[in-house]
Design a protein around this motif. Structure first.
Motif, PDB file in Angstrom:
ATOM      1  N   UNK A   1      16.419   4.346  -1.684  1.00 55.04           N
ATOM      2  CA  UNK A   1      15.382   5.156  -2.326  1.00 55.04           C
ATOM      3  C   UNK A   1      15.859   6.599  -2.367  1.00 55.04           C
ATOM      4  N   UNK A   2      15.820   7.191  -3.551  1.00 55.14           N
ATOM      5  CA  UNK A   2      16.235   8.574  -3.774  1.00 55.14           C
ATOM      6  C   UNK A   2      15.001   9.380  -4.147  1.00 55.14           C
ATOM      7  N   UNK A   3      14.791  10.513  -3.470  1.00 57.25           N
ATOM      8  CA  UNK A   3      13.620  11.346  -3.732  1.00 57.25           C
ATOM      9  C   UNK A   3      14.012  12.564  -4.553  1.00 57.25           C
TER      10      UNK A   3
ATOM     11  N   UNK B   1      12.251   8.145  -6.896  1.00 56.90           N
ATOM     12  CA  UNK B   1      10.917   8.726  -6.987  1.00 56.90           C
ATOM     13  C   UNK B   1      11.044  10.097  -7.634  1.00 56.90           C
ATOM     14  N   UNK B   2      10.547  10.195  -8.860  1.00 53.96           N
ATOM     15  CA  UNK B   2      10.679  11.425  -9.633  1.00 53.96           C
ATOM     16  C   UNK B   2      11.699  11.239 -10.740  1.00 53.96           C
TER      17      UNK B   2
ATOM     18  N   UNK C   1       4.543  14.163   1.926  1.00 55.79           N
ATOM     19  CA  UNK C   1       4.537  12.945   2.749  1.00 55.79           C
ATOM     20  C   UNK C   1       4.419  11.677   1.912  1.00 55.79           C
ATOM     21  N   UNK C   2       4.978  11.692   0.713  1.00 51.67           N
ATOM     22  CA  UNK C   2       4.925  10.484  -0.112  1.00 51.67           C
ATOM     23  C   UNK C   2       5.703   9.353   0.551  1.00 51.67           C
TER      24      UNK C   2
ATOM     25  N   UNK D   1      10.018   6.044 -10.650  1.00 53.45           N
ATOM     26  CA  UNK D   1       8.570   6.227 -10.516  1.00 53.45           C
ATOM     27  C   UNK D   1       8.204   7.672 -10.785  1.00 53.45           C
ATOM     28  N   UNK D   2       7.103   7.870 -11.464  1.00 59.83           N
ATOM     29  CA  UNK D   2       6.558   9.209 -11.714  1.00 59.83           C
ATOM     30  C   UNK D   2       5.047   9.136 -11.642  1.00 59.83           C
TER      31      UNK D   2
END
Length: 310
Positions: A192-194, A140-141, A204-205, A163-164
């Motif tokens: 999942x990597x943030x 994510x990002x 709080x995604x 994802x962006x």
């Protein structure tokens, strides 16, 4: 003679004075670097949020504020900051993040903790990991850091979805965006990597809803920002087994308080915000290049969009 004000914590001066002075000289700039320039004298500010400058209004002659940090969430909404703000996109910081993320993805993928911690005479040969091609990873990002991490993992054979918020195209990654894309990116993800910036939209995604979309027994790795995760929802998902493990490098409050549940939870690994640190030698070159560009009338690199927050 350009005057550059260094505004960071006092001990950072010893780390940065020589690399910055050297980088300015190599860029052909004549610079007086100091911690004591008056606002009216200051052409540029080399800035960290833990430094002394809080009010930018007196710096009427300052052409840009050049951050030493990748994240700018603590300063981007400062109403006194009207000068261009440039965040740090540094190859040294990027490589550090790639190494940290790749190491922890491989750690969870290979199930290394069971063998590292299980030095008790038991021969644990009942489970072997799948190949990387069978382990979907979602990032994510997919800015500079996320894209680099995703490409490194894709090179190792992991199917990587990035994802962006807005559309992006990163080679070797399946790129999704928007709310529908977020649901698809998380659905069935095993790791999942943030790596999102901290904004009102990303807070709080990872909630109870989004954690439930992931594959049962998935792992969460957060080297991005603490508020990206709903802490209570994550703890509940860990307790239920929906999430097998969380490796967390960033937190809502740092240092993480000694009584925080993350410390004692058997399925949480805490690291002390070390995933990627600014390297003075490489960061100084980026700062010097931006000053050179400013003096040459060229656009600054990595200017922050105040409305987006990054």
């Amino acid at each position: 003679m350009l005057r550059v004000l260094f505004s960071a914590k006092p001990q950072a001066w010893d780390e940065y004075e020589a690399p910055l002075s050297d980088a300015f000289a190599k860029a052909g700039l004549t610079v007086e670097l100091s911690r004591n320039h008056t606002p009216a004298q200051t052409d540029y500010i080399v800035f960290a949020p833990n430094g002394p400058v809080r009010d930018f209004a007196p710096y009427v002659n300052t052409k840009a504020v050049l951050s030493l940090w990748a994240g700018v969430e603590t300063v981007v909404d400062n109403p006194t900051l009207t000068q261009p703000l440039c965040r740090l996109v540094d190859p040294g910081l990027t490589r550090g993040m790639v190494e940290w993320v790749t190491g922890h993805v491989l750690r969870h993928h290979l199930g290394m903790d069971a063998h590292i911690r299980g030095q008790d005479g038991i021969w644990r040969d009942g489970v072997s990991p799948p190949l990387a091609a069978e382990r979907p990873v979602t990032i994510l990002g997919i800015g500079a850091l996320g894209a680099a991490c995703g490409q490194a993992l894709a090179y190792l054979g992991f199917p990587v979805t990035g994802w962006s918020r807005s559309p992006k195209d990163v080679p070797h990654l399946q790129c999704l965006h928007g709310e529908d894309g977020l649901q698809e990116a998380l659905a069935g993800a095993q790791i999942v990597v943030l790596l999102l910036p901290q904004t009102a939209q990303t807070q709080n995604i990872l909630s109870g809803h989004s954690l439930a979309l992931m594959a049962k027994g998935a792992c969460v790795i957060n080297p991005g920002r603490g508020p990206l995760i709903d802490d209570e929802a994550l703890l509940a998902a860990l307790d239920s087994g929906q999430i097998a493990h969380a490796t967390l490098d960033v937190f809502r409050r740092e240092p993480l308080p000694a009584d925080h549940p993350f410390w004692a939870h058997p399925r949480v690994t805490v690291t002390p915000h070390i995933a990627a640190t600014t390297r003075p030698d490489t960061a100084a070159k980026i700062i010097a290049e931006n000053v050179r560009r400013g003096e040459a009338g060229l656009p600054f690199l990595n200017v922050v969009d105040r409305q987006l927050g990054y």
